[in-house]
Structures are given as C-alpha cells and as structure tokens.
Enzyme design. Sequence first.
Site, PDB file in Angstrom:
ATOM      1  N   LYS A   1      19.290 -17.032   3.017  1.00 29.85           N
ATOM      2  CA  LYS A   1      20.602 -16.465   3.342  1.00 29.85           C
ATOM      3  C   LYS A   1      21.357 -17.671   4.166  1.00 29.85           C
ATOM      4  O   LYS A   1      22.657 -18.158   3.597  1.00 29.85           O
ATOM      5  CB  LYS A   1      20.681 -15.386   4.362  1.00 29.85           C
ATOM      6  CG  LYS A   1      22.338 -14.970   4.949  1.00 29.85           C
ATOM      7  CD  LYS A   1      22.319 -14.153   5.966  1.00 29.85           C
ATOM      8  CE  LYS A   1      21.808 -14.956   7.288  1.00 29.85           C
ATOM      9  NZ  LYS A   1      22.778 -14.895   8.388  1.00 29.85           N
ATOM     10  N   ASN A   2      20.877 -18.282   5.068  1.00 30.54           N
ATOM     11  CA  ASN A   2      21.832 -19.391   5.884  1.00 30.54           C
ATOM     12  C   ASN A   2      22.073 -20.751   4.855  1.00 30.54           C
ATOM     13  O   ASN A   2      22.990 -21.248   5.290  1.00 30.54           O
ATOM     14  CB  ASN A   2      21.185 -19.595   7.150  1.00 30.54           C
ATOM     15  CG  ASN A   2      21.485 -18.755   8.138  1.00 30.54           C
ATOM     16  OD1 ASN A   2      22.334 -17.446   7.858  1.00 30.54           O
ATOM     17  ND2 ASN A   2      20.852 -18.598   9.309  1.00 30.54           N
TER      18      ASN A   2
ATOM     19  N   CYS B   1      31.105 -12.760  18.783  1.00 33.37           N
ATOM     20  CA  CYS B   1      30.027 -11.987  18.042  1.00 33.37           C
ATOM     21  C   CYS B   1      29.081 -11.264  18.905  1.00 33.37           C
ATOM     22  O   CYS B   1      29.565 -11.041  20.028  1.00 33.37           O
ATOM     23  CB  CYS B   1      29.172 -13.227  17.414  1.00 33.37           C
ATOM     24  SG  CYS B   1      27.725 -13.547  18.232  1.00 33.37           S
TER      25      CYS B   1
ATOM     26  N   ARG C   1      30.746 -17.570  20.713  1.00 35.14           N
ATOM     27  CA  ARG C   1      30.056 -18.714  19.563  1.00 35.14           C
ATOM     28  C   ARG C   1      31.220 -19.595  19.303  1.00 35.14           C
ATOM     29  O   ARG C   1      31.776 -19.541  18.109  1.00 35.14           O
ATOM     30  CB  ARG C   1      29.388 -18.058  18.465  1.00 35.14           C
ATOM     31  CG  ARG C   1      28.014 -17.456  18.689  1.00 35.14           C
ATOM     32  CD  ARG C   1      27.684 -16.520  17.572  1.00 35.14           C
ATOM     33  NE  ARG C   1      26.998 -17.576  16.579  1.00 35.14           N
ATOM     34  CZ  ARG C   1      26.516 -17.216  15.318  1.00 35.14           C
ATOM     35  NH1 ARG C   1      26.830 -15.891  15.059  1.00 35.14           N
ATOM     36  NH2 ARG C   1      26.258 -17.964  14.544  1.00 35.14           N
TER      37      ARG C   1
ATOM     38  N   ASP D   1      16.469 -17.228  15.536  1.00 29.79           N
ATOM     39  CA  ASP D   1      16.642 -16.182  14.803  1.00 29.79           C
ATOM     40  C   ASP D   1      15.374 -15.343  14.341  1.00 29.79           C
ATOM     41  O   ASP D   1      15.226 -14.485  13.924  1.00 29.79           O
ATOM     42  CB  ASP D   1      17.086 -16.691  13.203  1.00 29.79           C
ATOM     43  CG  ASP D   1      18.443 -16.957  13.259  1.00 29.79           C
ATOM     44  OD1 ASP D   1      19.346 -16.637  14.539  1.00 29.79           O
ATOM     45  OD2 ASP D   1      19.017 -17.914  12.640  1.00 29.79           O
TER      46      ASP D   1
ATOM     47  N   ARG E   1      23.130  -7.391   6.031  1.00 33.29           N
ATOM     48  CA  ARG E   1      24.057  -8.633   6.049  1.00 33.29           C
ATOM     49  C   ARG E   1      22.948  -9.746   5.390  1.00 33.29           C
ATOM     50  O   ARG E   1      23.278 -10.663   5.015  1.00 33.29           O
ATOM     51  CB  ARG E   1      24.817  -8.900   7.179  1.00 33.29           C
ATOM     52  CG  ARG E   1      25.784  -8.153   7.671  1.00 33.29           C
ATOM     53  CD  ARG E   1      26.565  -8.630   8.914  1.00 33.29           C
ATOM     54  NE  ARG E   1      26.842 -10.092   8.625  1.00 33.29           N
ATOM     55  CZ  ARG E   1      27.353 -10.891   9.520  1.00 33.29           C
ATOM     56  NH1 ARG E   1      27.579 -10.160  10.728  1.00 33.29           N
ATOM     57  NH2 ARG E   1      27.907 -12.101   9.435  1.00 33.29           N
TER      58      ARG E   1
HETATM   59  N1  EPU Z   1      28.013 -24.358  19.426  1.00 32.10           N
HETATM   60  C1  EPU Z   1      28.942 -24.678  20.295  1.00 32.10           C
HETATM   61  N2  EPU Z   1      30.295 -25.271  19.494  1.00 32.10           N
HETATM   62  C2  EPU Z   1      30.240 -25.321  18.356  1.00 32.10           C
HETATM   63  C3  EPU Z   1      29.220 -24.820  17.449  1.00 32.10           C
HETATM   64  C4  EPU Z   1      28.007 -24.454  18.170  1.00 32.10           C
HETATM   65  O1  EPU Z   1      29.022 -24.728  21.450  1.00 32.10           O
HETATM   66  O2  EPU Z   1      31.548 -25.804  17.766  1.00 32.10           O
HETATM   67  C5  EPU Z   1      26.944 -23.921  20.248  1.00 32.10           C
HETATM   68  C6  EPU Z   1      26.657 -22.451  19.975  1.00 32.10           C
HETATM   69  O3  EPU Z   1      27.199 -21.514  20.858  1.00 32.10           O
HETATM   70  C7  EPU Z   1      25.026 -22.234  19.829  1.00 32.10           C
HETATM   71  C8  EPU Z   1      24.495 -23.467  19.461  1.00 32.10           C
HETATM   72  O4  EPU Z   1      25.651 -24.641  19.631  1.00 32.10           O
HETATM   73  O5  EPU Z   1      24.766 -22.361  21.499  1.00 32.10           O
HETATM   74  C9  EPU Z   1      24.027 -23.626  18.178  1.00 32.10           C
HETATM   75  O6  EPU Z   1      24.905 -22.866  17.371  1.00 32.10           O
HETATM   76  P1  EPU Z   1      24.989 -23.456  15.829  1.00 32.10           P
HETATM   77  O7  EPU Z   1      26.574 -23.728  15.265  1.00 32.10           O
HETATM   78  O8  EPU Z   1      24.016 -24.138  15.196  1.00 32.10           O
HETATM   79  O9  EPU Z   1      25.219 -22.042  15.193  1.00 32.10           O
HETATM   80  P2  EPU Z   1      25.812 -21.515  13.626  1.00 32.10           P
HETATM   81  O10 EPU Z   1      25.991 -22.741  12.738  1.00 32.10           O
HETATM   82  O11 EPU Z   1      26.949 -20.787  14.012  1.00 32.10           O
HETATM   83  C10 EPU Z   1      23.592 -20.794  12.371  1.00 32.10           C
HETATM   84  C11 EPU Z   1      22.976 -19.748  11.755  1.00 32.10           C
HETATM   85  C12 EPU Z   1      22.646 -18.624  12.892  1.00 32.10           C
HETATM   86  C13 EPU Z   1      21.501 -19.332  13.875  1.00 32.10           C
HETATM   87  C14 EPU Z   1      22.333 -20.747  14.589  1.00 32.10           C
HETATM   88  C15 EPU Z   1      21.128 -21.319  15.237  1.00 32.10           C
HETATM   89  C16 EPU Z   1      24.186 -19.610   9.719  1.00 32.10           C
HETATM   90  C17 EPU Z   1      25.091 -19.048   8.859  1.00 32.10           C
HETATM   91  N3  EPU Z   1      23.992 -19.141  10.849  1.00 32.10           N
HETATM   92  O12 EPU Z   1      24.670 -20.556  13.159  1.00 32.10           O
HETATM   93  O13 EPU Z   1      22.149 -17.488  12.170  1.00 32.10           O
HETATM   94  O14 EPU Z   1      21.365 -18.377  14.643  1.00 32.10           O
HETATM   95  O15 EPU Z   1      22.489 -21.662  13.326  1.00 32.10           O
HETATM   96  O16 EPU Z   1      19.982 -21.597  14.622  1.00 32.10           O
HETATM   97  O17 EPU Z   1      23.584 -20.636   9.274  1.00 32.10           O
HETATM   98  C18 EPU Z   1      21.362 -15.401  11.887  1.00 32.10           C
HETATM   99  O18 EPU Z   1      20.998 -15.738  10.725  1.00 32.10           O
HETATM  100  O19 EPU Z   1      21.070 -14.294  12.488  1.00 32.10           O
HETATM  101  C19 EPU Z   1      22.124 -16.322  12.622  1.00 32.10           C
HETATM  102  C20 EPU Z   1      22.920 -16.070  13.581  1.00 32.10           C
END
Ligand code: EPU
Length: 421
Positions: free
Chosen positions: A22-23, A116, A121, A305, A397
């Site tokens: 998915k991701n 969220c 986030r 995850d 989802r």
């Molecule tokens: N963060 C910031 N600022 C930002 C972006 C992220 O502080 O602008 C912090 C977040 O708060 C977190 C860390 O950086 O503490 C990592 O977040 P990341 O940006 O890597 O997460 P994401 O890209 O929003 C993806 C997955 C999530 C998964 C996370 C971590 C997708 C669509 N989602 O989210 O998947 O938990 O990486 O591996 O790729 C799930 O599938 O259940 C899910 C939540």
Amino acid sequence: MDKFVIQGGKKLSGKVKVSGAKNSVLALLPATLLNSGTNVITNTPQVNDVYTMIKLLQQLGVTAEFEDHVVKLNTTGINSQFAPYEHVKKMRASVYVLGPLLSRYGYAKVSMPGGCAWGPRPINLHLEAMKKLGGEIELEEGYIIAKANKLHGAKIHFDVSSVGATGNAMMAAVLAKGTTHISNAAMEPEITQLADYLNMMGARISGIGSTVLEIEGVDELKAASIENISDRIETGTLLCAAAITKSNIELEYSSPEHIDSVVAKLSDSGIEVWESNGAIRINAANSNPQSVDVTTAVYPGFPTDMQAQWISFMSLANGTSTVTDTIYHDRFNHVPELVRLGAKIEVNNNSSIVKGVNSLRGAKVMSTDLRASACLVLAGLAAEGTTEVLRIYHLDRGYQKIEEKLRALGADIQRETTTEF
Ligand code: EPU
C-alpha cells in the site's frame, strides 16, 4: 459499517500470497503526475487508500482504470493543480501530489492534512524541502499554496528521517534545474522503489537505497510501467498471526529482506522463520514464545507499522517485554482495547510494558487506526471465544481482504454488517 466476528483458537496452516504494498503504491501513483502518457502499475492492492489516491488523481485530470490489481493512468489530460480538503482529510498521503505538481506546473494548492488518530503528524519537512528547491509557500485557509517559476537544485538535509518528505522532495527535484542532494533521506523500500520508478521515467537519481540521494534535474519525464513490491507490513502481520496462534504457514512474498527486522525478533522469541522457493515459512507450532523487547526505528529497523501487532503477540508470550515507539510516541490507542481482551499492558511515555498472560478472552473491541485494527484481529485469533472487532473501515484502508487470507489459512473470521459504531 462492517465488523469482524472471530472465533478464536483455530490453528492456521497453508499458503497465501501477500498483496502489493500500500505505502509503496501511494507514492508511485502521484509520481505519474510528472509525465504525460500512459503509466501502468501492476500488483496494486485493492484497498481504500489506493481508491482515494486514484480519485484525487482523477480530480487533477488523470484518466484512471483499476482492474484486477493493474492501474492504468493516462496523464495527458492533467488540468488542475488543486487537491481539495475532501480528499486530503481522508488520507495524509494525498500530500504526495504537492512535489510533482509544483515541479511540473509551478503551482499547487493542496489542503493541509489534519491531525491523525494518534497525535500530530506535521508536514514541516515537506514544506521546507519545497522552499529549499525554490518554491514559495503560503498557508491560507487550511491550504498550502505553492508557487515557483522553475524549481532549482538544492542541498536538503532532513533533521528527522521522513518517508513522505523524502518522496515529495525527490518528486520535486527530478524536474528542477540543476542538482539536488538529499541527506538523511529515508531508505524505506517504498522510497527506493519510488526512486527506481522515477529513473524508469528518465529521472537521474543516484544513491538509491542509501541515506544520501543525488538528483540531477531533467527537462521532462516519460510515462513508465512498474510492478509494485509486496507489502512488508502485511507480511509481518501474517507472520505474527501465525506466531500468536502457534501455527505453521507459508507466505508468497517478493522481497523477504524487507522484513528482516521482524523475522529477527520472531527468531529471538524462539520461533523459526525461513525462506525457501520464493516463500517465507514460519513454524510456531508447539512453540513457547519468549518475551522480546522491541524499539521501532526507521528502515531497516523494526517498523512502527508493526508495533501494535508485536504488542498483541507479546501479550501471550512468556515474561515481560517493553515495546518502544521512537517514530510515533503516542501510537498506543490499541492498548486499552487489548486490555479488554485480558492483556496486561501499561503505557509509560512512548513505551508499552507487556506482561505476558496465559490466555486472552474474546470481547467486543474497537479499531482506532489501521495497524491497531490488525493487532486486534491477531488477538482475536488467539483469544478464547468470540471477539468482535468494530470499525474495521480503518483496516480496509490498508489490508486487502485480510479476512479472506486468514480464512484460507483456516481461521474462523467473518465480516458482518453492523449498525454499531
Ligand atoms: N515528521 C515530521 N515532519 C514532517 C514529516 C514527518 O516531524 O514533515 C516526523 C513524523 O511526525 C514522524 C517521523 O517524522 O515522527 C516519520 O514520519 P514519516 O514522514 O516517515 O511518515 P509518513 O511518510 O507520514 C509513512 C507511512 C506510515 C508509516 C511512516 C513511518 C505512507 C503513506 N505512510 O508515513 O504508514 O507509519 O511512514 O514509517 O507511506 C501505515 O501504513 O499504517 C502508516 C501510518
């Protein structure tokens, strides 16, 4: 609204195929905004987040067909750079359209994602990266308004490793003028695959699979086709389903190395997992799983995850374990629900202290987010009696019909319609 009704205590056996990630596909789909032509993405999971992303792309003028795990996207008619709140509020990954739209069209208006289920986030890193590349960013009435005449190469260092910000920055930089360096880039397989896909379109990204990426901007990209990787989190979830029910199963899965961190922890708990003939096999029959501490980390560390599913498994292990989430400090909404099933867990800051018990008892429980739902399903499979998992729209989802996979392995799990919320 649907719920799962699970009669616990059944052993699992046999083989199932893991769905596409998915991701990963949530990054591949918006990447097609960077080209003009027909793109094909195979092994796409039929999950609601993918439908949401496809609807968003259609809103931007992309023509999309999605049949039998194959998505065909024709990007020749893109006529909008506006991602409305209605789409973004359903799924944070919608913010992935920002980089490609800004880079290709010099303009994007994208709704800010809200909070969220487990706390804030932020998207500050996405926005800072766009600014470094020359984008002007304003926030107006809940929207990000991004403008640029032409993005230019830049040095981007992420203080925090972020999957989404790395993906967005890469998608913006591929059409920027000059060279971009990204340090502390995310190395998750979903990002590696996105970089490969962009290169198939004609981008020039090097350092793929490392924390330092170099991106030489090009003038245009062409349409491309790719086979999506298997879902490592679904794989880990099914491995934990076998572990918690003390079963032997086989999973058809394309990239076993993506799940090494989970396999290592299963092995520390005394369960045998190995790879043979393109499948991952787990032998947990007659096992006596020991408690094993886990701390989540960016890839190749133990994934956040998989944290909830690991807590489920640990709730029936011998001894006490500490499960710490360093990525999302508040991601423990599943704990009170597991406690309703008889688990002994206390949350202390960003850790859960899990005291293994001999058995769980079925009860009604409520999903609060995607992975929380999965952990409740696992607990229900192992609990005595009947467990009802409500609000499984969260699960839909990101898991493609997990109940069918579990039933094929011998679980007693039914999807029923309910008016209960
Ligand atoms: N963060 C910031 N600022 C930002 C972006 C992220 O502080 O602008 C912090 C977040 O708060 C977190 C860390 O950086 O503490 C990592 O977040 P990341 O940006 O890597 O997460 P994401 O890209 O929003 C993806 C997955 C999530 C998964 C996370 C971590 C997708 C669509 N989602 O989210 O998947 O938990 O990486 O591996 O790729 C799930 O599938 O259940 C899910 C939540």
